[in-house]
Scaffold this motif. Sequence first.
Motif, short mmCIF file in Angstrom:
data_model
loop_
_atom_site.label_atom_id
_atom_site.label_comp_id
_atom_site.label_asym_id
_atom_site.label_seq_id
_atom_site.Cartn_x
_atom_site.Cartn_y
_atom_site.Cartn_z
N THR A 5 0.84 -1.19 0.00
CA THR A 5 0.00 0.00 0.00
C THR A 5 0.88 1.25 0.00
O THR A 5 2.10 1.17 0.23
CB THR A 5 -0.89 0.03 1.25
OG1 THR A 5 -0.05 0.14 2.42
CG2 THR A 5 -1.74 -1.23 1.35
N ALA A 6 0.25 2.40 -0.22
CA ALA A 6 1.00 3.67 -0.18
C ALA A 6 1.67 3.86 1.17
O ALA A 6 2.82 4.31 1.26
CB ALA A 6 0.07 4.84 -0.50
N GLU A 7 0.96 3.52 2.23
CA GLU A 7 1.54 3.66 3.57
C GLU A 7 2.73 2.74 3.75
O GLU A 7 3.76 3.13 4.34
CB GLU A 7 0.46 3.36 4.62
CG GLU A 7 0.93 3.56 6.04
CD GLU A 7 -0.17 3.29 7.06
OE1 GLU A 7 0.16 3.20 8.26
OE2 GLU A 7 -1.34 3.17 6.65
N SER A 165 -3.13 5.08 -5.36
CA SER A 165 -2.43 3.82 -5.61
C SER A 165 -3.18 2.62 -5.03
O SER A 165 -2.91 1.49 -5.42
CB SER A 165 -1.02 3.87 -5.01
OG SER A 165 -1.07 4.08 -3.62
N ASP A 166 -4.14 2.88 -4.14
CA ASP A 166 -4.78 1.77 -3.41
C ASP A 166 -6.27 1.61 -3.64
O ASP A 166 -6.81 0.54 -3.38
CB ASP A 166 -4.58 1.96 -1.90
CG ASP A 166 -3.12 2.02 -1.50
OD1 ASP A 166 -2.31 1.33 -2.14
OD2 ASP A 166 -2.80 2.75 -0.55
N GLU A 167 -6.96 2.67 -4.09
CA GLU A 167 -8.42 2.61 -4.13
C GLU A 167 -8.95 3.37 -5.34
O GLU A 167 -8.21 4.08 -6.02
CB GLU A 167 -9.00 3.21 -2.85
CG GLU A 167 -8.63 4.68 -2.66
CD GLU A 167 -9.17 5.26 -1.38
OE1 GLU A 167 -10.18 4.73 -0.87
OE2 GLU A 167 -8.60 6.26 -0.89
N ILE A 168 -10.23 3.21 -5.57
CA ILE A 168 -10.89 3.92 -6.65
C ILE A 168 -11.67 5.08 -6.04
O ILE A 168 -12.41 4.92 -5.08
CB ILE A 168 -11.82 2.98 -7.45
CG1 ILE A 168 -12.45 3.70 -8.62
CG2 ILE A 168 -12.87 2.33 -6.56
CD1 ILE A 168 -13.20 2.77 -9.57
N PHE A 169 -11.44 6.29 -6.58
CA PHE A 169 -12.18 7.45 -6.11
C PHE A 169 -13.58 7.46 -6.73
O PHE A 169 -13.78 7.02 -7.86
CB PHE A 169 -11.46 8.74 -6.49
CG PHE A 169 -10.17 8.98 -5.75
CD1 PHE A 169 -10.08 8.72 -4.39
CD2 PHE A 169 -9.06 9.50 -6.40
CE1 PHE A 169 -8.89 8.94 -3.70
CE2 PHE A 169 -7.87 9.73 -5.72
CZ PHE A 169 -7.79 9.44 -4.36
N ASP A 170 -14.53 7.99 -5.98
CA ASP A 170 -15.90 8.09 -6.47
C ASP A 170 -16.09 9.30 -7.38
O ASP A 170 -15.24 10.19 -7.45
CB ASP A 170 -16.87 8.19 -5.29
CG ASP A 170 -16.90 6.92 -4.45
OD1 ASP A 170 -16.65 5.84 -5.02
OD2 ASP A 170 -17.15 7.01 -3.24
N ASN A 171 -17.22 9.32 -8.07
CA ASN A 171 -17.69 10.49 -8.83
C ASN A 171 -16.79 10.87 -10.00
O ASN A 171 -16.53 12.05 -10.25
CB ASN A 171 -17.86 11.70 -7.89
CG ASN A 171 -18.83 11.40 -6.76
OD1 ASN A 171 -19.83 10.72 -6.96
ND2 ASN A 171 -18.52 11.89 -5.57
N ARG A 189 -1.96 -1.39 -6.76
CA ARG A 189 -3.18 -2.15 -7.04
C ARG A 189 -4.04 -1.49 -8.11
O ARG A 189 -4.66 -2.18 -8.94
CB ARG A 189 -4.01 -2.30 -5.76
CG ARG A 189 -3.55 -3.43 -4.84
CD ARG A 189 -4.58 -3.68 -3.78
NE ARG A 189 -5.81 -4.20 -4.35
CZ ARG A 189 -7.00 -4.01 -3.81
NH1 ARG A 189 -7.14 -3.31 -2.69
NH2 ARG A 189 -8.09 -4.51 -4.40
N THR A 190 -4.10 -0.17 -8.11
CA THR A 190 -4.98 0.49 -9.07
C THR A 190 -4.50 0.32 -10.50
O THR A 190 -5.27 0.54 -11.44
CB THR A 190 -5.10 1.99 -8.75
OG1 THR A 190 -3.81 2.55 -8.57
CG2 THR A 190 -5.94 2.21 -7.51
#
Length: 505
Positions: A5-7, A165-171, A189-190
């Motif tokens: 992850t980014a962290e 880098s880890d998740e999908i942003f909404d909207n 991951r993205t």
Amino acid sequence: MKIFTAEQIRSWDHFTISHEPVSSIQLMERASMAAAHWISEHCKNHKKLAVFCGNGNNGGDGLAVARILYLKGFDVDVFVGDSKRKFSDDALVNLKRLRDLSGISVRKFDQSEHYNFDDKTIIIDALFGTGLSRPLEGELKGLVEQLNSKKNIKISIDVPSGLSSDEIFDNDPVILKSDYTLTFQCWKRTFLHPETGKYTGKVEVLDIDLNKTYAGTTNAEYFIIDDLLIESIFRPRQEFSHKGSYGKAAIIGGSYGKIGAAVLATQSALKTGAGLTFTLAPECGYEILQTSCPEAMFIAGGEQFVTKFEIDKEFTCGIGPGLGTHPDTEKSFLSFLKNCTSPLILDADALNIISKKTGNLKLIPKKSIITPHPKEFERLFGGTENSFKRLELAREKAKEYHIYIVLKDHHTQVITPEGNVFYNITGNAGLAKGGSGDILTGILTSLLAQGYSEEETCILGIWLHGRSADLASERHSKESMLPTDVIGEFGSVFEELNRKVARSL
């Protein structure tokens, strides 16, 4: 290869700095040197660069890349944000180093509106890296929209700006659409999901020699199927062996008008090394199967469709290609599942039959391998908003039913009962054709029959499938390659593997 992850990546940087004789600015220079070297080696016909740098450490990478490439003979223009925004300490150091060079102009973002982006100009994106935690807004959002409107080649440093880098942003966030992404040390991951991976272009993972102890001792749940993993799994054929050494594979499938699916799965099982291969299919497919797959033995399972799933317990069964969902097939198949305790490979119509009632999922023997594409997965387990949530649901279901899920996609994922995820990075869009899944069923059935574990079977199987497809696309093109062309490349891939494993002994 572990996916962090980014962290975790930030912790990896800090661990490297605290355990090695390297400072943060030296580590930034190391990363920038790697990116600059890649650009100089691959962009020999483009000597003009427009480098867009944010105020954080990703911007610091960009400033250093600009300086290094200028000294290599590139014509470089740099764009930075409002000076009121504070630069990170390392970015500030690189900004000063850049300004000490008289040949590089440093401009403001708003000056890019009138900049001459000719066809020899490459846009370098170093606005945001792995630290981004929310969608772009304001000036930076407008800047990325402007850059996306340009037809120039775009290269992102570490992560395309606007992409987490880890998740999908909404909207529907604004994200820079890159042609190449030069990422550091490991995949993100993205990069591997369809909604977000479409922004990365071709991904190049650059090794910047971060501390190996951290990578070896830090836990991860997500992995890339890389060459080292494949070479650790693959077992070369032993000289003093015989057909009994490599198991018995049985393909169960086919129905009137769909015998071709059973043929493809059978040919695939034969070509991937099973000691003995059988096909249980309806009698209407007898001549076709015996003619196209003479090395396989035929077992009659019905007349126009399969109604008898009578198979010895010592067989490893791959069930589903062309099977159909006739009521008699369904009844016989579900009865077979109730009495089966050995792991199975289940695909296509086998999954479609199971999906008709939720309770049928409990009939799947533990440690079985199911291979749904997204729609089949939805029919089995329900719909999700996006591929990230689909994967998390798959992790839940793999644990709940103690099965392995091969979730087919551009980057197919193997989900284990323990919740680990392995992403495959071989393969291409030429596999987006009917019959490709049937081939995979044959591969998996053969490998499991040969004694590979369920996890090894999934990992090696999808890698082999994709690598063979890559060779087929080189020979025939993605548009014209056929599933049979993929089968035809299995031998070349096994030759590659045998050479690599022999070299490493």
